[in-house]
Scaffold this motif. Structure first.
Motif, PDB file in Angstrom:
ATOM      1  N   VAL A  96      40.678  42.314  37.986  1.00 44.90           N
ATOM      2  CA  VAL A  96      41.418  41.405  37.103  1.00 44.90           C
ATOM      3  C   VAL A  96      41.165  39.954  37.512  1.00 44.90           C
ATOM      4  O   VAL A  96      40.935  39.084  36.664  1.00 44.90           O
ATOM      5  CB  VAL A  96      42.921  41.749  37.120  1.00 44.90           C
ATOM      6  N   ALA A  97      41.162  39.691  38.811  1.00 47.39           N
ATOM      7  CA  ALA A  97      40.919  38.322  39.277  1.00 47.39           C
ATOM      8  C   ALA A  97      39.534  37.844  38.851  1.00 47.39           C
ATOM      9  O   ALA A  97      39.365  36.730  38.339  1.00 47.39           O
ATOM     10  CB  ALA A  97      41.071  38.257  40.796  1.00 47.39           C
ATOM     11  N   SER A  98      38.536  38.703  39.049  1.00 47.47           N
ATOM     12  CA  SER A  98      37.176  38.312  38.655  1.00 47.47           C
ATOM     13  C   SER A  98      37.084  38.128  37.154  1.00 47.47           C
ATOM     14  O   SER A  98      36.401  37.219  36.656  1.00 47.47           O
ATOM     15  CB  SER A  98      36.174  39.384  39.087  1.00 47.47           C
ATOM     16  N   ALA A  99      37.763  39.013  36.414  1.00 52.63           N
ATOM     17  CA  ALA A  99      37.731  38.913  34.960  1.00 52.63           C
ATOM     18  C   ALA A  99      38.326  37.589  34.509  1.00 52.63           C
ATOM     19  O   ALA A  99      37.774  36.890  33.653  1.00 52.63           O
ATOM     20  CB  ALA A  99      38.493  40.089  34.340  1.00 52.63           C
ATOM     21  N   THR A 100      39.449  37.235  35.109  1.00 55.38           N
ATOM     22  CA  THR A 100      40.095  35.975  34.739  1.00 55.38           C
ATOM     23  C   THR A 100      39.185  34.791  35.050  1.00 55.38           C
ATOM     24  O   THR A 100      38.998  33.898  34.220  1.00 55.38           O
ATOM     25  CB  THR A 100      41.436  35.843  35.490  1.00 55.38           C
ATOM     26  N   LEU A 101      38.604  34.795  36.237  1.00 53.92           N
ATOM     27  CA  LEU A 101      37.696  33.690  36.597  1.00 53.92           C
ATOM     28  C   LEU A 101      36.514  33.610  35.642  1.00 53.92           C
ATOM     29  O   LEU A 101      35.963  32.539  35.401  1.00 53.92           O
ATOM     30  CB  LEU A 101      37.212  33.862  38.038  1.00 53.92           C
ATOM     31  N   SER A 102      36.139  34.749  35.076  1.00 52.87           N
ATOM     32  CA  SER A 102      35.004  34.754  34.146  1.00 52.87           C
ATOM     33  C   SER A 102      35.442  34.420  32.726  1.00 52.87           C
ATOM     34  O   SER A 102      34.618  34.473  31.807  1.00 52.87           O
ATOM     35  CB  SER A 102      34.329  36.131  34.152  1.00 52.87           C
ATOM     36  N   GLY A 103      36.716  34.121  32.528  1.00 54.15           N
ATOM     37  CA  GLY A 103      37.178  33.745  31.190  1.00 54.15           C
ATOM     38  C   GLY A 103      37.524  34.922  30.299  1.00 54.15           C
ATOM     39  O   GLY A 103      37.671  34.768  29.095  1.00 54.15           O
ATOM     40  N   THR A 104      37.661  36.094  30.896  1.00 48.75           N
ATOM     41  CA  THR A 104      38.001  37.270  30.101  1.00 48.75           C
ATOM     42  C   THR A 104      39.503  37.357  29.970  1.00 48.75           C
ATOM     43  O   THR A 104      40.212  37.459  30.976  1.00 48.75           O
ATOM     44  CB  THR A 104      37.455  38.536  30.786  1.00 48.75           C
ATOM     45  N   PRO A 346      33.518  29.160  32.611  1.00 46.61           N
ATOM     46  CA  PRO A 346      34.747  28.407  32.367  1.00 46.61           C
ATOM     47  C   PRO A 346      35.171  27.550  33.547  1.00 46.61           C
ATOM     48  O   PRO A 346      35.210  28.011  34.688  1.00 46.61           O
ATOM     49  CB  PRO A 346      35.782  29.487  32.055  1.00 46.61           C
ATOM     50  N   GLU A 347      35.494  26.305  33.256  1.00 45.14           N
ATOM     51  CA  GLU A 347      36.065  25.413  34.269  1.00 45.14           C
ATOM     52  C   GLU A 347      37.569  25.604  34.323  1.00 45.14           C
ATOM     53  O   GLU A 347      38.207  25.268  35.313  1.00 45.14           O
ATOM     54  CB  GLU A 347      35.730  23.968  33.904  1.00 45.14           C
ATOM     55  N   MET A 348      38.102  26.122  33.232  1.00 44.95           N
ATOM     56  CA  MET A 348      39.550  26.307  33.151  1.00 44.95           C
ATOM     57  C   MET A 348      39.801  27.463  32.190  1.00 44.95           C
ATOM     58  O   MET A 348      39.116  27.595  31.177  1.00 44.95           O
ATOM     59  CB  MET A 348      40.169  25.019  32.619  1.00 44.95           C
ATOM     60  N   VAL A 349      40.761  28.294  32.570  1.00 41.38           N
ATOM     61  CA  VAL A 349      41.133  29.418  31.711  1.00 41.38           C
ATOM     62  C   VAL A 349      42.625  29.331  31.430  1.00 41.38           C
ATOM     63  O   VAL A 349      43.425  29.197  32.365  1.00 41.38           O
ATOM     64  CB  VAL A 349      40.818  30.775  32.391  1.00 41.38           C
ATOM     65  N   THR A 357      43.310  29.628  35.508  1.00 36.99           N
ATOM     66  CA  THR A 357      42.385  29.109  36.517  1.00 36.99           C
ATOM     67  C   THR A 357      42.214  27.611  36.298  1.00 36.99           C
ATOM     68  O   THR A 357      42.364  27.101  35.196  1.00 36.99           O
ATOM     69  CB  THR A 357      40.978  29.759  36.463  1.00 36.99           C
ATOM     70  N   ARG A 358      41.873  26.963  37.393  1.00 38.49           N
ATOM     71  CA  ARG A 358      41.657  25.515  37.360  1.00 38.49           C
ATOM     72  C   ARG A 358      40.560  25.245  38.375  1.00 38.49           C
ATOM     73  O   ARG A 358      40.613  25.769  39.481  1.00 38.49           O
ATOM     74  CB  ARG A 358      42.963  24.832  37.755  1.00 38.49           C
ATOM     75  N   ASP A 359      39.568  24.470  37.971  1.00 40.15           N
ATOM     76  CA  ASP A 359      38.440  24.166  38.862  1.00 40.15           C
ATOM     77  C   ASP A 359      37.856  25.443  39.471  1.00 40.15           C
ATOM     78  O   ASP A 359      37.543  25.504  40.663  1.00 40.15           O
ATOM     79  CB  ASP A 359      38.870  23.201  39.976  1.00 40.15           C
ATOM     80  N   GLY A 360      37.772  26.474  38.637  1.00 37.33           N
ATOM     81  CA  GLY A 360      37.123  27.699  39.091  1.00 37.33           C
ATOM     82  C   GLY A 360      37.914  28.533  40.076  1.00 37.33           C
ATOM     83  O   GLY A 360      37.366  29.443  40.697  1.00 37.33           O
TER      84      GLY A 360
END
Lengths: 587, 587
Positions: A96-104, A346-349, A357-360
């Motif tokens: 889930v964390a990786s998905a979020t960082l990837s903009g999913t 994504p730089e921000m989600v 997310t902010r700044d990756g």
């Protein structure tokens, strides 16, 4: 949305209440018209978007957070339209964390194995898992298309299927393999009817089908396929009206071949980008949805088309486009800020109106799901195995033909027939000649029921490999050059209640415990990656030729891949759609 | 589809059973990929398509009907995504016949007035009406967005609305006027929530809205709008994520203005072509869906886009694209054979697998629906009206300001305020000064309840015009230069149980009886057209300036058009969203 939410959004849009969050002055990708709207802003209230337009000043209040997106592109969150997140091996919170960082921000996933383990009650575990995560998760009700009797014994009854289909977090019926539909399996056809009546999706799986068989399969009412492996297969399916899901995940990456779709004037509105599942190693090496969209762009797909394949198109497919898949008033605020149309990392989600997310980096750590006790005892084998359990008795004296599973590629097997001579009434493996044994042991319907067969292609010179993360049935697959090591490996999984283990000469060479349902662990992904690598190295050392030996082992129990597969009750002859024994003359 | 249907289709696709019908060797428009597939064939079994591809020879049996479509283009049947077929005036069977000849195989229609008359039971009449027709008909559950108390008294309860939304032939919630949503009408917001929860459409109506008000309206969860009258209004809506329905029907034709959308690189995937209702005269003069698609093509829209706007796009919008909107295995065989991509008048129409038209003629005569008795007594006025009933008493002696409905265009009214002087306590009309009276009489909730007001713009020098086909409420509108003629006209409708009648000096000048619910008759369209023309000529002779005086009269009771409208309980002040009386100083 509730009336109170509608009232609030209208109030914000009209400038009577302040927005919570504004993305100000960037460009907005309008997936509906295909335009990039220069200098537009997005105002968010609660979970949803209240305003999208050139000037959000009327929505600014004293506590409104304003984020300057000038020079950036604002796009909808990505949707993975087909996955298997509970086959991740690692801690799904890490996924889930990786998905979020990837903009999913939305994942459609199968959960076949959880339903096979828990039955209808799996929905409670799944719903609890999804609650409060920084992405939306929708689940497929399993169709249980397999020849495996233990899995079929655990298939959902029509009554429970209909109850499941009424749940808003069940998006439809899971992938139903084409050979089962073409064989007119009555249960599967009834399940498909039920899903269609409920207005939900009927997922397909037409690997390798073409021409008349493909036509027949699609005529049954199937809505998608994620199995095309080249542009012609994709185009053949798209022309026949189904959604075509282009896969890039741990099983395969179809995008290099799909680049051939570009420049042919083909409308891609019914194409989606999907993972079909990822594991921690894949996430580390190849990334997730942002990397998938990026690869599509880099391979020549028009950026708007590529982004739509992960936003509007899947939202429309699942009937969720009134809430998801685009940046529009009333929609959930699932939004990415990316560098531009050609750079989509994504730089921000923003998920559900909140900065995720902010700044990756994640704004909040991933929520760790506490699995219930009922999925923590996934290997309820009633007794330990002995080497003799894996002996194969000849049915008679003298030469006899024996069916052999021949692993011809890391995924595909075929049926070989080998003339063998019993020794003291027993048919023996022969590692030096490449002849090993494989067994599948059930651990759900009839725990401990098993079947042993011969396999070639694995190349082990000694030792054994056992893994409990079997596809399409809930069991243990063990492959070995020695019956003692096979028993040792299985007994080790009985001890750890699930995992993958490589043994040789009574020693554990490498191991990953999977104590959650026999499929998952709660270790950080980095440790899982390290352990999977250790397993691979150990199996390399024993002579196995596979880059991803777990995948080769766990797919052995699945009817999704031709031609001869294995379950607790015998060999599964996919081509002839029947369960067979070891001896062609006898079955 | 049922499992038995799926089995049959698969059998035909595989060549194990023969098709019933084959369209052989033409070109097939693939709306999914946008390609024209040269020399393809379509094989039909029962109601559905079994095979679409280059060679159907395996599906031919001894009794298979084979139609040579070489040199022709095979396209999906047209869908009218927004209509009002029960406002047709004429025999709706005639509408159906014209629709079929025009290649329309599916219509989405409002049925507000029938629900207002019959309540929940209207669904039985509607379902019976639709059964066995040569096109699919889906109905909207009415949202009843009006200030009219009699209509609101008949609005569906939440319980009945939820029951309706479970019906497969209810496609969603009907058009909800934007001013009502923006006013946070609690019932309407709850209705919208219910429709969205049921996975059904929420139809919008944002005539004239733009900027923040439009944003607010769309933020409420509305899914479409059929009211944009120029390209900028259409684009503003499309960018905000709703489906944009371009209208060409008896109310307006927006296509001339919409040609400005062409050539701007705007994706049209969420645009549809709709009628918003037609009457027999419009059908005769301007045609229906084939003519609409043809006009779009002739005005420069890409032919594939134009055809998609009447096929795939509406099918996707309504979540019916698994069954409708494209030519694909498993879909209903609703198919047109047309000359080519730029000439779409159907030479042949196949509906539900059967030939519906051939060489431009119906294969079977239209089925005439036998309306139930409950809709045959639509004007249950308890007593006859007298001229004195339409007198307007002054509330006091001396000069007084009076609200006047000013019909400034055939559709739009505004509020004028006129200083008047009572004569013997009564405020008088003055045809020579353009001052007439209008009354609306309820015939559903409180039959006979009425309200009389002044109106200018109609220009009648004498006589009166009464019509029972009122929009948004079930009543009678009467406009007159003489109270005696007003009473005579209303009493005539009481006698005929519905219709439109022009009278002067106690004589009937022209008349159309509408004995079905006060909205419809069972005359052939040609007679209806003739009678409507007689009505128009009669009103011309009396001084009315309108090309379609029925439309001007029946919209007087609708809150869909600004600014001052009329109902049985008073004047409806649209801008201020309230019911008002005749005297500004008093209400």
């Amino acid at each position: 949305m509730k009336p109170s939410v509608a009232r609030k959004l209208m109030s914000v849009a009209l400038g009577k209440s302040p927005a919570n969050l504004i993305l100000r002055g960037g460009d907005v990708l309008d997936v509906y018209t295909g335009e990039v709207l220069k200098g537009w802003s997005v105002a968010v209230s609660g979970e949803r978007i209240a305003y999208v337009g050139p000037d959000p000043v009327h929505t600014i209040g004293p506590r409104t957070e304003i984020i300057d997106t000038s020079g950036r592109l604002v796009i909808p969150g990505f949707i993975d339209a087909h996955s298997h997140i509970f086959n991740f091996y690692g801690d799904v919170s890490d996924f889930v964390a990786s998905a979020t960082l990837s903009g999913t921000t939305c994942v459609m996933t199968e959960a076949t194995e959880l339903f096979t383990s828990l039955g209808f009650e799996a929905i409670d575990e799944l719903t609890a898992f999804a609650a409060g995560q920084p992405l939306r998760i929708y689940f497929a009700a399993p169709s249980t298309t397999t020849l495996c009797p233990s899995a079929n014994a655990r298939a959902l009854s029509p009554r429970y299927l209909n109850r499941l289909l009424r749940r808003p977090n069940i998006h439809g019926l899971g992938e139903s393999y084409w050979s089962f539909v073409l064989r007119h399996e009555p249960r599967v056809l009834r399940q498909m009817t039920a899903a269609a009546r409920a207005g939900k999706t009927v997922e397909g799986h037409s690997a390798g089908a073409s021409g008349l068989k493909l036509q027949a399969y699609l005529a049954s009412g199937v809505n998608d396929c994620h199995e095309p492996i080249n542009a012609e297969e994709a185009l053949e399916r798209a022309r026949l009206g189904i959604y075509v899901l282009l896969r890039r995940g741990d099983v395969r990456n179809e995008l290099p071949a799909m680049a051939a779709l570009v420049g042919r004037g083909i409308s891609l509105r019914r194409f989606c980008l999907v993972s079909d599942g990822v594991n921690p190693k894949h996430l580390k090496d190849a990334g997730y949805m942002d990397a998938t969209v990026q690869e599509a762009i880099d391979r020549g797909f028009n950026p708007v088309d590529a982004i739509r394949m992960a936003t509007l198109n899947p939202a429309e497919y699942f009937g969720l486009d009134r809430d998801l898949g685009g940046i529009a008033p009333g929609h959930y605020a699932d939004i990415l800020v990316v560098p531009g149309p050609r750079r989509v990392k994504p730089e921000m989600v923003i998920f559900n109106g909140q900065l995720a997310t902010r700044d990756g980096a994640l704004v909040n750590p991933a929520r760790r799901h506490i699995y219930s006790e009922r999925v923590r005892h996934g290997v309820p084998l009633p007794r330990a195995f002995t080497p003799a359990d894996f002996a194969i008795r000849a049915p008679a004296d003298g030469k006899i033909n024996v069916r052999i599973i021949h692993q011809v590629t890391p995924l595909v097997t075929r049926e070989d027939v080998l003339e063998m001579v019993p020794v003291s009434g027993e048919l023996k493996l022969d590692p030096s000649a490449g002849l090993l044994k494989a067994a599948v042991i059930d651990r759900a319907a009839w725990p401990g029921k098993y079947f042993t067969a011969f396999i070639r292609g694995w190349g082990l010179q000694k030792g054994a490999f056992a893994i409990s993360a079997t596809w399409d049935m809930v069991g243990i697959t063990v492959i070995g050059a020695d019956e003692g090591d096979m028993a040792f490996a299985v007994n080790r999984l009985r001890e750890t209640q699930g995992g993958a283990v490589v043994v040789a000469g009574g020693n554990i060479l490498a191991e990953l415990s999977l104590p959650v349902n026999g499929y998952l662990c709660e270790l950080p992904s980095s440790e899982v990656v390290a352990k999977l690598r250790e397993i691979q190295h150990a199996l390399d050392g024993l002579g196995a030729p596979y880059a991803d030996p777990q995948l080769t082992a766990v797919t052995l129990s699945s009817c999704s891949i031709p031609y001869l597969r294995l379950c607790e009750s015998g060999l599964m002859d996919i081509r002839n759609h029947r369960l067979v024994g070891l001896f062609p003359e006898l079955s």
